[in-house]
Scaffold this motif. Structure first.
Motif, mmCIF file in Angstrom:
data_model
loop_
_atom_site.group_PDB
_atom_site.id
_atom_site.type_symbol
_atom_site.label_atom_id
_atom_site.label_comp_id
_atom_site.label_asym_id
_atom_site.label_seq_id
_atom_site.Cartn_x
_atom_site.Cartn_y
_atom_site.Cartn_z
ATOM 1 N N ASP A 57 -10.947 1.724 -3.421
ATOM 2 C CA ASP A 57 -10.243 2.980 -3.159
ATOM 3 C C ASP A 57 -9.239 3.191 -4.289
ATOM 4 O O ASP A 57 -8.414 2.303 -4.545
ATOM 5 N N HIS A 109 -2.572 1.152 2.406
ATOM 6 C CA HIS A 109 -3.240 0.426 3.498
ATOM 7 C C HIS A 109 -4.010 -0.770 2.970
ATOM 8 O O HIS A 109 -4.363 -0.822 1.782
ATOM 9 N N HIS A 165 -9.851 1.605 5.751
ATOM 10 C CA HIS A 165 -8.435 1.503 6.124
ATOM 11 C C HIS A 165 -8.251 0.309 7.047
ATOM 12 O O HIS A 165 -8.704 0.323 8.188
ATOM 13 N N ALA A 223 -4.513 -1.137 -0.795
ATOM 14 C CA ALA A 223 -4.510 0.103 -1.575
ATOM 15 C C ALA A 223 -3.071 0.608 -1.599
ATOM 16 O O ALA A 223 -2.527 1.000 -0.564
ATOM 17 N N GLU A 275 -0.601 3.422 -2.905
ATOM 18 C CA GLU A 275 -0.881 4.794 -3.336
ATOM 19 C C GLU A 275 0.284 5.758 -3.144
ATOM 20 O O GLU A 275 0.313 6.532 -2.194
ATOM 21 N N GLU A 321 -3.305 5.690 -7.214
ATOM 22 C CA GLU A 321 -3.694 4.613 -6.298
ATOM 23 C C GLU A 321 -4.618 3.617 -6.978
ATOM 24 O O GLU A 321 -5.503 3.999 -7.743
HETATM 25 MG MG MG Z 1 -6.266 5.072 0.064
#
Ligand code: MG
Length: 255
Positions: free
Chosen positions: A109, A172, A179, A203, A205, A236
């Motif tokens: 991600d 997350h 997630h 992640a 971000e 991110e």
């Molecule tokens: Mg994300």
């Protein structure tokens, strides 16, 4: 998967996450290359989807919670979750592209905000500060710190420029699920939240508004915009907590 269990990844899982991360980062690069006046947000989405599939992966976002596309493409005052469509990018726009790729059971991600042609000095600074705030947070993505040490470092850096951080949406954990726990807010007091240990994949971000922090969701039930209409930027990466320096799994091309 339980919502509040932090999944620690072992060496074999991390090899797979590196592979997913590589595809995800390359998809972001493609989005960056395509960002120019005249392109439609749908064009960007289509090419990102093709690239991810050609790489042997699946777009993580396509169908996630009903999201209709493979990339989120958010322009100007749009913060996140912009839905690609017929809209044409114009000279001076800033374009946030968020992508995810799922391969061998694991997600990557990452996101970034890119200029379409010539943009204002103010917009350039917003993009640079947003990117740099990720790295300010990353300094605390190490064993021995807690999640909110990352959060606090991001907030401290961004607010030093007079910008504000979105609070309703956060970073997350990421892995087999797009997630996972824990949440990684972009604001907060240091010394709170779960302790960071090696094998956690997060992640991080920051979503940064030039004006106020308040956001709202448009009538399409997806696109998040700033309430005051000010510009917003996003940056991110998926990262790994190690016993030393954190490792970025979605390595940006400009690193
Ligand atoms: Mg994300």
């Amino acid at each position: 998967m339980s919502d509040n269990i932090i999944v620690i990844k072992g060496p074999r899982e991390l090899e797979l996450m590196r592979a997913s991360g590589k595809v995800t980062a390359a998809a972001r690069s493609l989005g960056r290359e395509m960002t120019a006046p005249g392109v439609t947000t749908r064009d960007i989405d289509r090419e990102i989807r093709r690239f991810i599939k050609k790489s042997g992966a699946e777009p993580s976002f396509l169908g996630y919670g009903g999201f209709p596309c493979s990339a989120c493409v958010s322009l100007n005052d749009e913060v996140i979750h912009g839905v690609p469509g017929r809209r044409r990018v114009r000279e001076g726009d800033i374009v946030s592209i968020d992508v995810g790729a799922f391969m061998n059971g694991f997600h990557g991600d990452c996101a970034g905000t890119f200029p379409a042609g010539g943009i204002s000095e103010e917009a350039k600074r917003l993009i640079a500060v947003t990117r740099q705030s990720f790295f300010a947070g990353l300094k605390f993505a190490r064993e021995g710190y807690r999640v909110s040490d990352i959060s606090h470092a991001i907030q401290d850096y961004v607010e030093g420029f007079g910008y504000s951080l979105v609070r309703e949406y956060v970073g997350h954990g990421v892995g087999k699920a797009l997630h996972e726990a824990p949440e990684v807010p972009n604001f907060g007091k240091p010394g709170h939240g779960p302790r960071l240990v090696r094998g956690m994949t997060l992640a991080i971000e920051p979503m940064v508004n030039m004006g106020g922090a308040a956001v709202r969701v448009l009538d399409n039930d997806w696109t998040v915009v700033t309430v005051d209409g000010s510009l917003s930027a996003h940056y991110e990466n998926t990262i790994l907590i190690t016993d030393g320096e954190p490792e970025i799994l979605t390595v940006p091309e400009d690193l």
